[in-house]
Design an enzyme around this catalytic site. Sequence first.
Site, PDB file in Angstrom:
ATOM      1  N   CYS A  60       0.942  -1.244  -0.074  1.00 61.31           N
ATOM      2  CA  CYS A  60      -0.031   0.004   0.052  1.00 61.31           C
ATOM      3  C   CYS A  60       0.772   1.331   0.006  1.00 61.31           C
ATOM      4  O   CYS A  60       2.171   1.190   0.216  1.00 61.31           O
ATOM      5  CB  CYS A  60      -0.853  -0.106   1.104  1.00 61.31           C
ATOM      6  SG  CYS A  60      -0.044   0.246   2.804  1.00 61.31           S
ATOM      7  N   ALA A  63       2.838   1.622   3.093  1.00 60.00           N
ATOM      8  CA  ALA A  63       4.178   0.911   3.012  1.00 60.00           C
ATOM      9  C   ALA A  63       5.234   1.558   2.126  1.00 60.00           C
ATOM     10  O   ALA A  63       6.449   1.499   2.652  1.00 60.00           O
ATOM     11  CB  ALA A  63       3.982  -0.235   2.590  1.00 60.00           C
ATOM     12  N   ARG A  94      11.953  -5.521   6.313  1.00 60.44           N
ATOM     13  CA  ARG A  94      12.639  -5.206   5.063  1.00 60.44           C
ATOM     14  C   ARG A  94      14.054  -5.644   5.055  1.00 60.44           C
ATOM     15  O   ARG A  94      14.666  -5.282   4.314  1.00 60.44           O
ATOM     16  CB  ARG A  94      12.275  -4.092   4.329  1.00 60.44           C
ATOM     17  CG  ARG A  94      12.834  -3.593   3.149  1.00 60.44           C
ATOM     18  CD  ARG A  94      11.804  -2.354   2.672  1.00 60.44           C
ATOM     19  NE  ARG A  94      12.493  -1.602   1.500  1.00 60.44           N
ATOM     20  CZ  ARG A  94      13.062  -0.361   1.749  1.00 60.44           C
ATOM     21  NH1 ARG A  94      13.083   0.089   2.780  1.00 60.44           N
ATOM     22  NH2 ARG A  94      13.345   0.490   0.611  1.00 60.44           N
ATOM     23  N   HIS A 196       5.995   6.568  -2.463  1.00 60.51           N
ATOM     24  CA  HIS A 196       7.225   6.944  -2.520  1.00 60.51           C
ATOM     25  C   HIS A 196       7.147   8.484  -2.910  1.00 60.51           C
ATOM     26  O   HIS A 196       7.996   9.245  -2.492  1.00 60.51           O
ATOM     27  CB  HIS A 196       7.964   6.162  -3.820  1.00 60.51           C
ATOM     28  CG  HIS A 196       7.952   4.791  -3.759  1.00 60.51           C
ATOM     29  ND1 HIS A 196       7.788   3.916  -4.898  1.00 60.51           N
ATOM     30  CD2 HIS A 196       8.342   4.067  -2.490  1.00 60.51           C
ATOM     31  CE1 HIS A 196       8.037   2.697  -4.406  1.00 60.51           C
ATOM     32  NE2 HIS A 196       8.281   2.824  -3.253  1.00 60.51           N
TER      33      HIS A 196
HETATM   34 FE1  CFM Z   1      13.097   0.745  -5.395  1.00 69.54          FE
HETATM   35 FE2  CFM Z   1      12.531  -1.907  -5.531  1.00 69.54          FE
HETATM   36 FE3  CFM Z   1      10.925  -0.077  -4.179  1.00 69.54          FE
HETATM   37 FE4  CFM Z   1      13.621  -0.904  -3.290  1.00 69.54          FE
HETATM   38 FE5  CFM Z   1      12.624  -2.728  -1.755  1.00 69.54          FE
HETATM   39 FE6  CFM Z   1      11.414  -3.682  -4.086  1.00 69.54          FE
HETATM   40 FE7  CFM Z   1      10.140  -2.291  -2.445  1.00 69.54          FE
HETATM   41 MO1  CFM Z   1      10.783  -4.510  -1.574  1.00 69.54          MO
HETATM   42  S1  CFM Z   1      14.655  -1.154  -5.263  1.00 69.54           S
HETATM   43  S2  CFM Z   1      12.414   1.016  -3.332  1.00 69.54           S
HETATM   44  S3  CFM Z   1      14.469  -1.637  -1.625  1.00 69.54           S
HETATM   45  S4  CFM Z   1      11.219  -0.442  -6.151  1.00 69.54           S
HETATM   46  S5  CFM Z   1      12.757  -4.784  -2.686  1.00 69.54           S
HETATM   47  S6  CFM Z   1      12.430  -3.775  -6.257  1.00 69.54           S
HETATM   48  S7  CFM Z   1       9.564  -3.831  -3.647  1.00 69.54           S
HETATM   49  S8  CFM Z   1      10.853  -2.596  -0.635  1.00 69.54           S
HETATM   50  S9  CFM Z   1       9.051  -0.205  -2.894  1.00 69.54           S
END
Ligand code: CFM
Length: 543
Positions: A60, A63, A94, A196
Amino acid sequence: MSITIKRPEAEAVKSAILEKYPAKVAKKRSKSMVVNDPEAIPAVQANVRTIPGIISQRGCCYAGCKGVVLGPTRDIINITHGPIGCGFYSWLTRRNQTDPGEVGPNGENFMMYCFSTDMQDENIVFGGEKKLRAAIQEAYDIFHPKAIAVFATCPVGLIGDDIHAISREMKEKFGDCNVFAFSCEGYKGVSQSAGHHIANNQIFKHVVGRGNTRPDGKYVMNMLGEYNIGGDAFELERLMESCGITLNATFSGNSTIGDFENAHMADLNVVMCHRSINYVADMIEKKYGIPWFKVNFIGAESTAKSLRKIAQYFEDPALIERVEKVIAEEMAAVKAVAEEIRPRTEGKLAMLFVGGSRAHHYQDLFRELGMTSIAAGYEFAHRDDYEGRRVLPTIQVDADSRNIEELHVEPDPEKFEPRKSTDEMQTLSQQGYEFNDYNGMMTEMEKGSLVIDDISHYEMERLIETYHPAVFCAGIKEKYCVQKMGVPMKQLHSYDYGGPYAGFRGAVNFYRDIDRMVNAKVWKLVRPPWLDTPQITAEYATA
Ligand code: CFM
């Protein structure tokens, strides 16, 4: 002797998978499942809502904001305003690691704590603002941190607590503690990708540019989109140090609030995970004049290429020479291990369904082992992460994306300073430099491989049954189902218990782990319980 193994034809696999869906669902899913052609990259439907009823891998918005971007920061107290489950489940699962930080009574590593307002029914009915104010005060009184961040969960958005007003009020009251908030309710956007964006906007508004300390060093850069999973950042820090490159701020692996405040003091931004952080690179460039380009430190060849790109950017022969020396030394060790392992891994198939960048980056490591990534996809990436940034102007902005604030950024009247002149940038571009660009995953995948966005659990099972890959890469939600199908499963989010996998030494760790997994005989002995007890499935289905 070379053996050619006939693989199922991808279009036929796709049709067979879609056949089982109701017509409307099949039509929609069809646009997110494409057969790749690196010469003529097809459009992939991405960053759209998951169809209700389908089991998705996605997380989500909360997260993405609290867990992913702010999670690895050690000296900001991150308070989850919401029911306790949200805070608990985003607490260190994580494996983002950090240095211990300062120790003692005012020690500044808060990562081992899980801070939450622990909202109860009565707070939902009568409002949670009082409880939040008290929580911020309590955190301040106990820890005296430099910063406190507040994260909204779903109910907070629904009842309308004004977390921003409370944060402003508390910041003024304290005077020596930056307090800011994130409206990152879980339901916003279609996945963690929205989180993000919200995280980066707030960090940019409330933190970046507040400091004025530049670390010593001739070549000072920031690393964006590196989150120190399993110690990756530690390995990259070691590598940069041996090259004589100074890391200023990392967003956000092994980071501190001070690093973010001073991010505008560097001369270059390199971007690892394009999906989660490209906004920050763009905004810092506009406001402060720092150029950015994409790098990849996953895979030995990619690491060498990225180091060379950085050295060339600074245009100093001494740095270029030093970097070449480091590459030569480190590569010798990597090649020795790769050569030993490759005969055992060559020709095997891998599948990667992870987040928004790793499903691309880790293909380099598999290539180095002679393995083919036959199917891959992201959970929440956008079309540019698949097809390259050249498609950005053609991406249709839907209502879900329009809900996420787009900051309007202008050059800072005092702090804007172009690190390279227009002429210098042009010369570098002519030398093949791709500033502000990313070519995406599909240019590097084989013709005829399958690219699937937001893969469903059902689609995953069908892919495994069809191709019998030697290894499947995803996360904890998929892990045990995949293993019960007799296929080893590597978590690329948390690395299971492994890592680091970044840089040269990381590549060696990965080769060894994959060798052990794909050559373990035990997987052939697995017989899933449902094959022997079909009545159990039937009971569940009719219950
Ligand atoms: Fe970038 Fe990722 Fe992500 Fe990531 Fe991660 Fe991920 Fe993620 Mo899990 S590199 S920041 S450190 S998009 S592994 S492939 S899914 S937490 S949001």
